[in-house]
Design an enzyme around this catalytic site. Sequence first.
Site, PDB file in Angstrom:
ATOM      1  N   SER A 217       0.732  -1.127  -0.012  1.00 42.26           N
ATOM      2  CA  SER A 217      -0.167  -0.071  -0.057  1.00 42.26           C
ATOM      3  C   SER A 217       0.912   1.205   0.072  1.00 42.26           C
ATOM      4  O   SER A 217       1.883   1.550   0.887  1.00 42.26           O
ATOM      5  CB  SER A 217      -0.915  -0.067   1.187  1.00 42.26           C
ATOM      6  N   GLY A 219      -0.401   4.352   0.057  1.00 41.57           N
ATOM      7  CA  GLY A 219      -1.233   5.713   0.282  1.00 41.57           C
ATOM      8  C   GLY A 219      -1.798   6.135  -0.986  1.00 41.57           C
ATOM      9  O   GLY A 219      -2.580   5.245  -1.606  1.00 41.57           O
ATOM     10  N   GLY A 222      -1.522   4.446  -4.475  1.00 43.69           N
ATOM     11  CA  GLY A 222      -2.418   3.212  -4.800  1.00 43.69           C
ATOM     12  C   GLY A 222      -1.596   2.116  -4.202  1.00 43.69           C
ATOM     13  O   GLY A 222      -1.060   1.901  -3.260  1.00 43.69           O
ATOM     14  N   GLY A 248      -6.350   0.690   3.976  1.00 44.69           N
ATOM     15  CA  GLY A 248      -5.424  -0.686   3.775  1.00 44.69           C
ATOM     16  C   GLY A 248      -6.498  -1.796   4.158  1.00 44.69           C
ATOM     17  O   GLY A 248      -6.177  -2.840   3.370  1.00 44.69           O
ATOM     18  N   ASP A 249      -7.323  -1.752   5.097  1.00 52.66           N
ATOM     19  CA  ASP A 249      -8.200  -2.851   5.332  1.00 52.66           C
ATOM     20  C   ASP A 249      -9.075  -3.191   4.254  1.00 52.66           C
ATOM     21  O   ASP A 249      -9.396  -4.325   4.048  1.00 52.66           O
ATOM     22  CB  ASP A 249      -8.769  -2.466   6.557  1.00 52.66           C
TER      23      ASP A 249
END
Length: 309
Positions: A217, A219, A222, A248-249
């Site tokens: 990830s 941020g 992408g 992120g989840d």
Amino acid sequence: MILTVTLNTALDITYRVTSLRPHAEHRVSEVVERPGGKGVNVARVLAALGYAVTVTGFTGGPTGQVLRERLASAPGITDALVPVAGATRRTVAVVDQLTGDTTQLNEPGPHIGAAEWAAFLRAYDTLLADAQAVALCGSLPPGVPVGAYAGLIRVARSAGVPVLLDTGGEPLRRGIAARPDIVKPNAAELAELTGSHEPARATRDARRRGAQSVVASLGPDGLLAATPEGHWRAAPPSRLRGNPTGAGDAAVAGLLSGLVDGLPWPARLTRATALSAAAVLAPTAGEFDPADYERLLERATVTAEESAA
């Protein structure tokens, strides 16, 4: 059924203030409480997509009771949390409505005793029998062995259940050596693991450490993926302002559901990117607006990357 493991569950509390200023008194305009922890957030996104999800991990004390009561009202999620003597932690997110920035405060979690850890292992082994895939998510509460995720990965692999690992630090370092199917670190976790701050190099290095596939990830930039089928970069159509907590989840939910559905990697990454971006636009972690998701799914881009080191 998809199984999500959150060893350090939390009651997520979101405060909204007009402007967050150090050393000042603030009037909170809105308070939202949700069952949380990374795997619980993943489960809520999966359930909203229509998948049957079971959550396990630890919960205890008055905070844990509130968490379970709130979880019981979440459609599509089965509660298989293991009770412990200690109190479930709280996490507090303070959202500055002027800037859109979020300040996060995370408690450490309850101490887990040897008998409680053994009870969880028995429950985990039983749940794997009906699982199509499992996500191991988040920090370890005090008392849980630092190599816990590595052991859980080996148990799942022995049961023939694909595993996604989303953690950081030493639990990630040990877990990746157990050869999970997917590892999803963020940029900071990836740099700590590999010693490299160049994402493409670090992602390839992480994969060489044992994971079948690594999806980093980045941020607002992408996702970056290194897989047996190829290397890709996925990005939302534009940079989005909002609450990044839980983004992120949501990406994990996209990757895990794509794995269960047998999607090719570009389609998995498109789904994960769109869900992550939609989560940024949502007010609280583990939620997204289906209209935002559909719009972003059409506009997210996935491009092939050079796979050479």
